[in-house]
Design a protein around this motif. Structure first.
Motif, PDB file in Angstrom:
ATOM      1  N   GLN A   9       0.810  -1.214   0.000  1.00 44.21           N
ATOM      2  CA  GLN A   9       0.000   0.000   0.000  1.00 44.21           C
ATOM      3  C   GLN A   9       0.847   1.271   0.000  1.00 44.21           C
ATOM      4  O   GLN A   9       0.402   2.311  -0.472  1.00 44.21           O
ATOM      5  CB  GLN A   9      -0.934  -0.009   1.209  1.00 44.21           C
ATOM      6  N   ASN A  29       3.764  -6.922  -7.175  1.00 44.19           N
ATOM      7  CA  ASN A  29       2.369  -6.872  -7.625  1.00 44.19           C
ATOM      8  C   ASN A  29       2.144  -7.755  -8.846  1.00 44.19           C
ATOM      9  O   ASN A  29       1.125  -8.448  -8.949  1.00 44.19           O
ATOM     10  CB  ASN A  29       1.970  -5.435  -7.964  1.00 44.19           C
ATOM     11  N   TRP A  33      -0.492 -10.999  -9.104  1.00 48.51           N
ATOM     12  CA  TRP A  33      -1.593 -11.028 -10.065  1.00 48.51           C
ATOM     13  C   TRP A  33      -1.331 -11.987 -11.218  1.00 48.51           C
ATOM     14  O   TRP A  33      -2.003 -11.941 -12.252  1.00 48.51           O
ATOM     15  CB  TRP A  33      -1.870  -9.614 -10.581  1.00 48.51           C
ATOM     16  N   GLU A  72      -1.408   0.851  -9.797  1.00 45.31           N
ATOM     17  CA  GLU A  72      -1.203  -0.472  -9.213  1.00 45.31           C
ATOM     18  C   GLU A  72      -1.559  -0.472  -7.725  1.00 45.31           C
ATOM     19  O   GLU A  72      -2.161  -1.422  -7.216  1.00 45.31           O
ATOM     20  CB  GLU A  72       0.254  -0.896  -9.398  1.00 45.31           C
ATOM     21  N   ARG A  75      -5.257  -0.421  -7.335  1.00 45.37           N
ATOM     22  CA  ARG A  75      -5.868  -1.724  -7.606  1.00 45.37           C
ATOM     23  C   ARG A  75      -5.775  -2.635  -6.386  1.00 45.37           C
ATOM     24  O   ARG A  75      -6.726  -3.366  -6.073  1.00 45.37           O
ATOM     25  CB  ARG A  75      -5.187  -2.388  -8.804  1.00 45.37           C
ATOM     26  N   VAL A  76      -4.630  -2.589  -5.693  1.00 50.05           N
ATOM     27  CA  VAL A  76      -4.478  -3.393  -4.474  1.00 50.05           C
ATOM     28  C   VAL A  76      -5.531  -2.995  -3.447  1.00 50.05           C
ATOM     29  O   VAL A  76      -6.179  -3.841  -2.825  1.00 50.05           O
ATOM     30  CB  VAL A  76      -3.062  -3.218  -3.889  1.00 50.05           C
ATOM     31  N   ARG A  78      -8.344  -1.586  -3.989  1.00 51.63           N
ATOM     32  CA  ARG A  78      -9.703  -1.825  -4.491  1.00 51.63           C
ATOM     33  C   ARG A  78     -10.043  -3.310  -4.575  1.00 51.63           C
ATOM     34  O   ARG A  78     -11.122  -3.736  -4.165  1.00 51.63           O
ATOM     35  CB  ARG A  78      -9.846  -1.179  -5.871  1.00 51.63           C
ATOM     36  N   GLU A  79      -9.101  -4.119  -5.086  1.00 49.24           N
ATOM     37  CA  GLU A  79      -9.397  -5.519  -5.380  1.00 49.24           C
ATOM     38  C   GLU A  79      -8.724  -6.509  -4.434  1.00 49.24           C
ATOM     39  O   GLU A  79      -9.186  -7.640  -4.291  1.00 49.24           O
ATOM     40  CB  GLU A  79      -8.971  -5.844  -6.818  1.00 49.24           C
ATOM     41  N   GLY A  80      -7.613  -6.098  -3.818  1.00 40.46           N
ATOM     42  CA  GLY A  80      -6.872  -7.030  -2.981  1.00 40.46           C
ATOM     43  C   GLY A  80      -6.130  -8.061  -3.826  1.00 40.46           C
ATOM     44  O   GLY A  80      -5.977  -7.903  -5.039  1.00 40.46           O
ATOM     45  N   TYR A  81      -5.704  -9.157  -3.195  1.00 36.83           N
ATOM     46  CA  TYR A  81      -4.981 -10.216  -3.903  1.00 36.83           C
ATOM     47  C   TYR A  81      -4.980 -11.457  -3.022  1.00 36.83           C
ATOM     48  O   TYR A  81      -5.389 -11.422  -1.857  1.00 36.83           O
ATOM     49  CB  TYR A  81      -3.547  -9.789  -4.226  1.00 36.83           C
ATOM     50  N   ASP A  82      -4.528 -12.560  -3.585  1.00 33.40           N
ATOM     51  CA  ASP A  82      -4.473 -13.827  -2.855  1.00 33.40           C
ATOM     52  C   ASP A  82      -3.229 -13.826  -1.966  1.00 33.40           C
ATOM     53  O   ASP A  82      -2.115 -14.034  -2.441  1.00 33.40           O
ATOM     54  CB  ASP A  82      -4.426 -14.992  -3.846  1.00 33.40           C
TER      55      ASP A  82
END
Length: 225
Positions: A9, A29, A33, A72, A75-76, A78-82
């Motif tokens: 972040q 990142n 993704w 980028e 996007r983290v 907003r959408e997050g990640y695994d």
């Protein structure tokens, strides 16, 4: 050795190695993704180190930066990640780059990736300032680390005023958290003056801050033997 910036972040470690947005083709990142393998995000920064009073000798140093592009980061958020991919990535880095050490820099406080990083760490250094706000927040982190059974837990007190009694400060912190204090870093205008343009301890190896950092390294080396 590898250094990975998991503060997705608000990344910043790349600055210490003189890297900017144009020099970072692939970042952590991209791996998270599914755009590339984790080792594709590793940059050999050995040549960028050793321009000060001290030259680093020995094996390579790899930096795995997070993206500093605004889109980028957005996007983290907003959408997050695994997050589980971080664990896989850490282990893959150590194996494929044949690392002796992997240093994981996390986001301040506790979030999902920080908890994962703590859980898989062999050594955890918790950095805190000598004020009540940090002391309370650190208590939570120490408690979580103990529940996650981190093998080696140390405290590092940062930005301590020169007027403080360092021995007393160390004793109080160790009593409060029942954990050893690896080092106390004094508040320094010299560090601020460098403005994160270089590795401070290499530029000023005889400085009290550098001496404190060597104390931290000593704990790591002792455990690794």
């Amino acid at each position: 050795m590898g250094v990975i910036d998991t503060d997705i972040q608000s990344p910043g470690i790349h600055v210490l190695f003189g890297m900017d947005e144009e020099q970072i083709d692939k970042s952590l990142n991209d791996y998270l993704w599914g755009r590339c393998n984790i080792e594709d995000t590793a940059y050999n920064v050995s040549a960028r180190i050793g321009k000060g009073e001290v030259i680093v000798m020995g094996a390579d140093i790899f930096l795995i930066p997070s993206s500093i592009r605004a889109g980028e980061i957005a996007r983290v958020l907003r959408e997050g990640y695994d997050v589980s991919m971080l664990n896989e990535g850490f282990r893959a880095l150590v194996k494929r780059l044949k690392l002796d050490y992997l240093v994981i820099d996390t986001h301040p406080g506790l979030n999902e990736e920080t908890l994962l990083s703590i859980a898989i760490s062999d050594i955890l250094f918790i950095i805190l300032r000598p004020d009540q706000q940090d002391f309370q927040g650190t208590a939570v982190t120490v408690d979580v680390a103990r529940k996650l059974e981190v093998p080696h837990l140390y405290l590092v007190i940062n930005k301590a005023l020169s007027s403080y009694d360092f021995a007393d400060l160390k004793k109080r912190a160790e009593q409060i958290y029942d954990s050893p204090v690896a080092a106390i870093l004094p508040l320094s205008e010299d560090v601020a003056r460098l403005q994160s343009t270089d590795i401070f301890s290499l530029r000023f190896p005889d400085h009290p801050v550098s001496a404190a950092i060597r104390q931290i390294v000593g704990y790591v080396e002792a455990i690794g033997q």
